[in-house]
Design an enzyme around this catalytic site. Structure first.
Site, PDB file in Angstrom:
ATOM      1  CG  ASP A   1     159.157  68.358   1.313  1.00 37.27           C
ATOM      2  OD1 ASP A   1     159.350  68.807   0.162  1.00 37.27           O
ATOM      3  OD2 ASP A   1     158.182  67.633   1.599  1.00 37.27           O
TER       4      ASP A   1
ATOM      5  CE1 TYR B   1     152.514  65.963   2.062  1.00 38.68           C
ATOM      6  CE2 TYR B   1     154.371  67.104   3.063  1.00 38.68           C
ATOM      7  CZ  TYR B   1     153.880  66.183   2.167  1.00 38.68           C
ATOM      8  OH  TYR B   1     154.757  65.478   1.383  1.00 38.68           O
TER       9      TYR B   1
ATOM     10  CE  LYS C   1     155.418  67.593  -1.400  1.00 36.39           C
ATOM     11  NZ  LYS C   1     156.384  67.963  -0.330  1.00 36.39           N
TER      12      LYS C   1
ATOM     13  CG  HIS D   1     152.124  66.891  -3.823  1.00 41.22           C
ATOM     14  ND1 HIS D   1     151.501  67.165  -2.634  1.00 41.22           N
ATOM     15  CD2 HIS D   1     152.935  65.846  -3.564  1.00 41.22           C
ATOM     16  CE1 HIS D   1     151.910  66.331  -1.697  1.00 41.22           C
ATOM     17  NE2 HIS D   1     152.777  65.503  -2.237  1.00 41.22           N
TER      18      HIS D   1
END
Length: 274
Positions: free
Chosen positions: A42, A47, A72, A105
């Site tokens: 994931d 990120y 996401k 997200h």
């Protein structure tokens, strides 16, 4: 590794979360995880590590179709054009021509595009073969219900914070009724489970750590997958070693009823940006 069958898909019950993993550490962690048997990875646009995640999977030399890969949409990528553009950018960074699952997200903010527009663009990506499944993250039961109503493609999963100090029974009941996977992030409560007396006691019975008991508690629940973050081989291996024992009904109930002090502490900790 056990898999969960949902909506015709088979999703590994335990995956690797990569939040806060960056640079060579992220790449090496993903490589090590996939080499030792992780098949669920994931990440997220927010990120900033999709390129490293992709390189890690590539370095592990496993067939791409054997890895359930999730990313996401960032909060700034919610209008139709941004959904399509950013997803193609994610595919390029990840070094793949398709995603197993693309998630929203967080719920759309009032000043961003309507949920229907975001989901419509995600549906288009499914039709184009760039995305196999779509889902959401941090959606309440009511928000998840609305997402399901506005999407032609089924909502495969709702990824939410879930651990012994964060009750998600209402959401889990909804997911089970509608065949939606609940994916638990922060399953170890950011380390909060490590000194929990109940988890320590139960773990001693099986020769397992409190963290392993907490993960077992999650994956033993019908329709729940967990994506703990780890950055060392020792922790990666320990997190995987949760399929060789089974908790009793009494132990499952005991874990579900943590102290209110612990729950309050974990709520405060969950609000911190680090």
């Amino acid at each position: 590794m056990e898999n969960i069958d949902v909506q015709g898909a088979s999703v590994p019950a335990l995956g690797l979360g990569t939040w806060q993993l960056t640079g060579p550490t992220c790449r090496e962690t993903v490589r090590d995880a996939v080499e030792m048997g992780y098949r669920h990875v994931d990440t997220a646009q927010a990120y900033g590590n999709e390129r490293q995640v992709g390189l890690g999977i590539e370095a592990a030399e496993v067939d791409r179709e054997d890895v359930f890969l999730v990313t996401k949409l960032d909060g700034s990528n919610r209008d139709a054009a941004s959904v399509r553009r950013s997803t193609r950018e994610s595919l390029h960074k990840l070094g793949t021509d398709y995603l197993d699952c693309l998630l929203i997200h967080w719920p759309n903010k009032p000043w961003t595009a309507p949920l229907e527009e975001t989901l419509g663009a995600m549906n288009d990506l499914v039709d184009e073969g760039l995305v196999e499944h779509i889902g959401v993250s941090n959606f309440s039961p009511s928000r998840l219900d609305r997402a399901r109503e506005h999407s032609a493609a089924p909502i495969l999963t709702d990824q939410v914070q879930y651990h012994p100090y964060w009750d998600q029974r209402k959401l889990l009941d909804y997911c089970r009724i509608h065949d939606v996977l609940l994916t638990a992030y922060s399953p170890l409560a950011r380390g909060g489970v490590l000194d929990d007396p109940a988890l320590v006691t139960i773990g001693n019975r099986y020769g397992k750590s409190p963290a392993q008991v907490a993960l077992r508690w999650l994956v033993q629940q019908d329709g729940v997958a967990a994506i703990p973050k780890a950055s060392s081989r020792e922790h990666l291996e320990a997190n995987m070693a949760v399929f060789d024992f089974e908790l009793t009904d009494d132990e499952m109930a005991w874990i579900r009823d943590p102290s209110k002090v612990k729950t309050g502490v974990q709520f405060v900790r969950s609000q911190l940006p680090f």
